[in-house]
Design a protein around this motif. Structure first.
Motif, PDB file in Angstrom:
ATOM      1  N   ARG A 129       0.875  -1.174   0.000  1.00  9.08           N
ATOM      2  CA  ARG A 129       0.000   0.000   0.000  1.00  9.08           C
ATOM      3  C   ARG A 129       0.911   1.221   0.000  1.00  9.08           C
ATOM      4  NH1 ARG A 129      -3.794   3.281  -0.946  1.00  9.08           N
ATOM      5  NH2 ARG A 129      -5.603   3.555   0.415  1.00  9.08           N
ATOM      6  N   HIS A 130       0.655   2.165  -0.884  1.00 10.98           N
ATOM      7  CA  HIS A 130       1.504   3.340  -1.054  1.00 10.98           C
ATOM      8  C   HIS A 130       2.964   2.911  -1.276  1.00 10.98           C
ATOM      9  CE1 HIS A 130      -1.799   5.966  -0.092  1.00 10.98           C
ATOM     10  NE2 HIS A 130      -1.997   5.352   1.067  1.00 10.98           N
ATOM     11  N   ALA A 131       3.170   1.973  -2.183  1.00 16.24           N
ATOM     12  CA  ALA A 131       4.501   1.419  -2.420  1.00 16.24           C
ATOM     13  C   ALA A 131       5.371   2.393  -3.207  1.00 16.24           C
ATOM     14  CB  ALA A 131       4.394   0.102  -3.183  1.00 16.24           C
ATOM     15  N   ALA A 136       7.827  -1.806  -4.827  1.00 11.75           N
ATOM     16  CA  ALA A 136       7.089  -2.540  -5.855  1.00 11.75           C
ATOM     17  C   ALA A 136       7.947  -3.644  -6.444  1.00 11.75           C
ATOM     18  CB  ALA A 136       6.625  -1.579  -6.945  1.00 11.75           C
ATOM     19  N   GLN A 137       9.197  -3.354  -6.725  1.00  9.67           N
ATOM     20  CA  GLN A 137      10.111  -4.378  -7.236  1.00  9.67           C
ATOM     21  C   GLN A 137      10.273  -5.517  -6.242  1.00  9.67           C
ATOM     22  OE1 GLN A 137      13.383  -1.543  -8.033  1.00  9.67           O
ATOM     23  NE2 GLN A 137      13.370  -2.325 -10.138  1.00  9.67           N
ATOM     24  N   GLU A 138      10.469  -5.167  -4.981  1.00  9.47           N
ATOM     25  CA  GLU A 138      10.662  -6.179  -3.935  1.00  9.47           C
ATOM     26  C   GLU A 138       9.374  -6.944  -3.647  1.00  9.47           C
ATOM     27  OE1 GLU A 138      12.067  -3.726  -0.802  1.00  9.47           O
ATOM     28  OE2 GLU A 138      14.134  -3.608  -1.581  1.00  9.47           O
ATOM     29  N   GLY A 139       8.230  -6.368  -3.998  1.00 11.41           N
ATOM     30  CA  GLY A 139       6.946  -6.991  -3.701  1.00 11.41           C
ATOM     31  C   GLY A 139       6.485  -8.027  -4.696  1.00 11.41           C
ATOM     32  N   VAL A 140       7.199  -8.166  -5.815  1.00  7.72           N
ATOM     33  CA  VAL A 140       6.843  -9.196  -6.798  1.00  7.72           C
ATOM     34  C   VAL A 140       7.504 -10.508  -6.397  1.00  7.72           C
ATOM     35  CG1 VAL A 140       7.024  -9.923  -9.207  1.00  7.72           C
ATOM     36  CG2 VAL A 140       6.478  -7.549  -8.670  1.00  7.72           C
ATOM     37  N   PHE A 141       6.682 -11.508  -6.134  1.00  9.06           N
ATOM     38  CA  PHE A 141       7.194 -12.831  -5.745  1.00  9.06           C
ATOM     39  C   PHE A 141       7.843 -13.532  -6.930  1.00  9.06           C
ATOM     40  CE2 PHE A 141       6.368 -17.453  -5.384  1.00  9.06           C
ATOM     41  CZ  PHE A 141       7.087 -17.728  -4.230  1.00  9.06           C
ATOM     42  N   GLY A 142       7.234 -13.415  -8.106  1.00 11.91           N
ATOM     43  CA  GLY A 142       7.756 -14.075  -9.294  1.00 11.91           C
ATOM     44  C   GLY A 142       6.885 -13.765 -10.497  1.00 11.91           C
ATOM     45  N   TRP A 143       7.154 -14.522 -11.579  1.00 17.13           N
ATOM     46  CA  TRP A 143       6.540 -14.217 -12.873  1.00 17.13           C
ATOM     47  C   TRP A 143       5.985 -15.480 -13.514  1.00 17.13           C
ATOM     48  CZ3 TRP A 143       6.687  -9.038 -13.763  1.00 17.13           C
ATOM     49  CH2 TRP A 143       7.645  -8.301 -13.043  1.00 17.13           C
ATOM     50  N   THR A 144       4.846 -15.333 -14.164  1.00 11.02           N
ATOM     51  CA  THR A 144       4.275 -16.445 -14.903  1.00 11.02           C
ATOM     52  C   THR A 144       3.749 -15.917 -16.241  1.00 11.02           C
ATOM     53  OG1 THR A 144       2.825 -18.374 -14.744  1.00 11.02           O
ATOM     54  CG2 THR A 144       1.975 -16.309 -13.836  1.00 11.02           C
ATOM     55  N   ILE A 145       3.008 -16.757 -16.964  1.00 10.04           N
ATOM     56  CA  ILE A 145       2.562 -16.442 -18.321  1.00 10.04           C
ATOM     57  C   ILE A 145       1.046 -16.520 -18.374  1.00 10.04           C
ATOM     58  CG2 ILE A 145       2.719 -17.115 -20.761  1.00 10.04           C
ATOM     59  CD1 ILE A 145       5.352 -18.599 -19.990  1.00 10.04           C
ATOM     60  N   GLY A 146       0.428 -15.583 -19.085  1.00 16.31           N
ATOM     61  CA  GLY A 146      -1.014 -15.591 -19.269  1.00 16.31           C
ATOM     62  C   GLY A 146      -1.392 -15.492 -20.731  1.00 16.31           C
ATOM     63  N   ASN A 147      -2.541 -16.061 -21.075  1.00 19.10           N
ATOM     64  CA  ASN A 147      -3.119 -15.936 -22.414  1.00 19.10           C
ATOM     65  C   ASN A 147      -4.471 -15.256 -22.253  1.00 19.10           C
ATOM     66  OD1 ASN A 147      -4.113 -16.157 -24.999  1.00 19.10           O
ATOM     67  ND2 ASN A 147      -3.768 -18.372 -25.187  1.00 19.10           N
ATOM     68  N   ASP A 148      -4.546 -14.007 -22.670  1.00 18.08           N
ATOM     69  CA  ASP A 148      -5.763 -13.212 -22.529  1.00 18.08           C
ATOM     70  C   ASP A 148      -6.661 -13.468 -23.738  1.00 18.08           C
ATOM     71  OD1 ASP A 148      -7.660 -11.347 -21.845  1.00 18.08           O
ATOM     72  OD2 ASP A 148      -6.452  -9.614 -22.404  1.00 18.08           O
ATOM     73  N   VAL A 149      -7.363 -14.587 -23.722  1.00 22.75           N
ATOM     74  CA  VAL A 149      -8.243 -14.957 -24.830  1.00 22.75           C
ATOM     75  C   VAL A 149      -9.425 -13.991 -24.884  1.00 22.75           C
ATOM     76  CG1 VAL A 149      -9.742 -16.777 -25.753  1.00 22.75           C
ATOM     77  CG2 VAL A 149      -7.530 -17.362 -24.716  1.00 22.75           C
ATOM     78  N   SER A 150      -9.765 -13.558 -26.089  1.00 23.15           N
ATOM     79  CA  SER A 150     -10.794 -12.529 -26.253  1.00 23.15           C
ATOM     80  C   SER A 150     -11.719 -12.858 -27.410  1.00 23.15           C
ATOM     81  CB  SER A 150     -10.135 -11.166 -26.524  1.00 23.15           C
ATOM     82  OG  SER A 150      -9.227 -10.823 -25.496  1.00 23.15           O
ATOM     83  N   ALA A 151     -13.018 -12.713 -27.172  1.00 19.67           N
ATOM     84  CA  ALA A 151     -14.034 -12.827 -28.226  1.00 19.67           C
ATOM     85  C   ALA A 151     -14.393 -11.415 -28.656  1.00 19.67           C
ATOM     86  CB  ALA A 151     -15.260 -13.572 -27.709  1.00 19.67           C
ATOM     87  N   ARG A 152     -13.869 -10.987 -29.802  1.00 22.39           N
ATOM     88  CA  ARG A 152     -13.931  -9.571 -30.163  1.00 22.39           C
ATOM     89  C   ARG A 152     -15.354  -9.093 -30.480  1.00 22.39           C
ATOM     90  NH1 ARG A 152      -9.340  -8.086 -27.803  1.00 22.39           N
ATOM     91  NH2 ARG A 152      -7.498  -9.013 -28.778  1.00 22.39           N
ATOM     92  N   THR A 153     -16.182  -9.935 -31.094  1.00 24.98           N
ATOM     93  CA  THR A 153     -17.549  -9.496 -31.382  1.00 24.98           C
ATOM     94  C   THR A 153     -18.284  -9.167 -30.091  1.00 24.98           C
ATOM     95  OG1 THR A 153     -17.637 -10.790 -33.420  1.00 24.98           O
ATOM     96  CG2 THR A 153     -19.738 -10.127 -32.459  1.00 24.98           C
ATOM     97  N   TRP A 154     -18.163 -10.036 -29.086  1.00 21.02           N
ATOM     98  CA  TRP A 154     -18.768  -9.750 -27.794  1.00 21.02           C
ATOM     99  C   TRP A 154     -18.155  -8.497 -27.176  1.00 21.02           C
ATOM    100  CZ3 TRP A 154     -18.835 -15.256 -25.149  1.00 21.02           C
ATOM    101  CH2 TRP A 154     -19.844 -16.032 -25.754  1.00 21.02           C
ATOM    102  N   GLN A 155     -16.839  -8.318 -27.342  1.00 22.07           N
ATOM    103  CA  GLN A 155     -16.166  -7.154 -26.782  1.00 22.07           C
ATOM    104  C   GLN A 155     -16.757  -5.857 -27.337  1.00 22.07           C
ATOM    105  OE1 GLN A 155     -11.885  -7.430 -26.919  1.00 22.07           O
ATOM    106  NE2 GLN A 155     -11.609  -5.228 -26.769  1.00 22.07           N
TER     107      GLN A 155
END
Length: 265
Positions: A129-131, A136-155
């Motif tokens: 809070r109020h980092a 902020a750098q020290e507060g990241v535990f680690g990193w992973t990967i995401g796939n932001d799948v999107s249906a554009r017509t609905w969007q």
């Protein structure tokens, strides 16, 4: 270190990923980040499962998770959007999360563009809070990967992203959390059926993850297990029968088949 969650006997268990096996842990490694130093102890190993036969789960399931949009210059240019002047985030629903190897299900009502977006994901390891930028750098535990799948017509049809980005299975995340990597110095590669559809410098962002954390924590508290998806430079079309792989060098490969609703093959 690489940490993940796998299904063992129908329940979620944390694990530490090795070359051949996943060592099952007594508790989440994030729990230690919640403790005071004088009572801190790490999780213990309670068993193993072969890595090749593991059933991978989303690496964390946060109550709410945060997602960045229009954060890569080329994506902004392609979309003919305005370059943001400050870090702002949106929200995603955790029902959309699914793990490495699990299918992305294209709903029967989706027409038109059904797309993958390859994203770096920061996993928060401390209450913030109020980092400051350093906190902020020290507060990241680690990193992973995401796939932001999107249906554009609905969007484009809807006033919000409630179904276009938040339908079940639309947010694969994994396969593990890498704690020892300079994530912003890596390369993100998107492949469909083995063919490269996009490749870009992971760190070529308008604002980096720590800029977002500083801005966010002026208004909201981030806690261990929260995640921040960092947006994508490129997208590509998906069809049932495809397999989509997202690789971020130094982290790993997130791979998911694409199925149509009602047809698991």
């Amino acid at each position: 270190m690489r940490y993940t969650r796998v299904s063992v006997g129908g329940r979620a268990v944390w694990g530490q990923v090795g070359e051949e096996d996943v060592e099952l842990l007594s508790e989440s490694p994030l729990d230690a980040t919640r403790r005071q130093p004088h009572i801190e102890r790490g999780p213990t190993v309670i068993g193993t499962v072969p890595r090749a036969g593991a059933t991978w789960l989303p690496v964390v399931v946060p109550p709410v998770f945060y997602a960045v949009g229009m954060n890569y210059p080329r994506h902004i240019e392609h979309a003919r959007a305005e370059v943001p002047t400050r870090p702002e985030v949106g929200y995603r629903a955790n029902n959309a999360l699914t793990g490495h190897g699990s299918p992305i299900v294209k709903p029967a009502g989706v027409e038109g563009r059904f797309e993958a977006e390859p994203e770096l994901v920061a996993v928060i390891g401390r209450t913030l809070r109020h980092a400051t930028y350093q906190e902020a750098q020290e507060g990241v535990f680690g990193w992973t990967i995401g796939n932001d799948v999107s249906a554009r017509t609905w969007q484009h049809q809807d006033r919000t992203f409630w179904r276009s980005k938040n339908s079940d299975t639309f947010k694969p995340m994994g396969p593990w959390i890498e704690t020892d990597v300079d994530a912003l110095a890596q390369t993100t590669t998107l492949r469909v059926n083995g063919e490269v559809r996009a490749s870009f410098a992971t760190g070529d962002m308008v604002f980096d993850p720590f800029d977002f954390i500083v801005e966010m924590t002026r208004h909201v508290t981030l806690r261990p297990g929260d995640v921040l998806w960092m947006g994508a430079e490129s997208t590509c079309q998906l069809e049932p029968g495809d397999t989509v792989d997202i690789e971020i060098s130094g982290i790993g490969v997130l791979s998911n088949p694409v199925h149509s609703e009602g047809n698991p093959s």
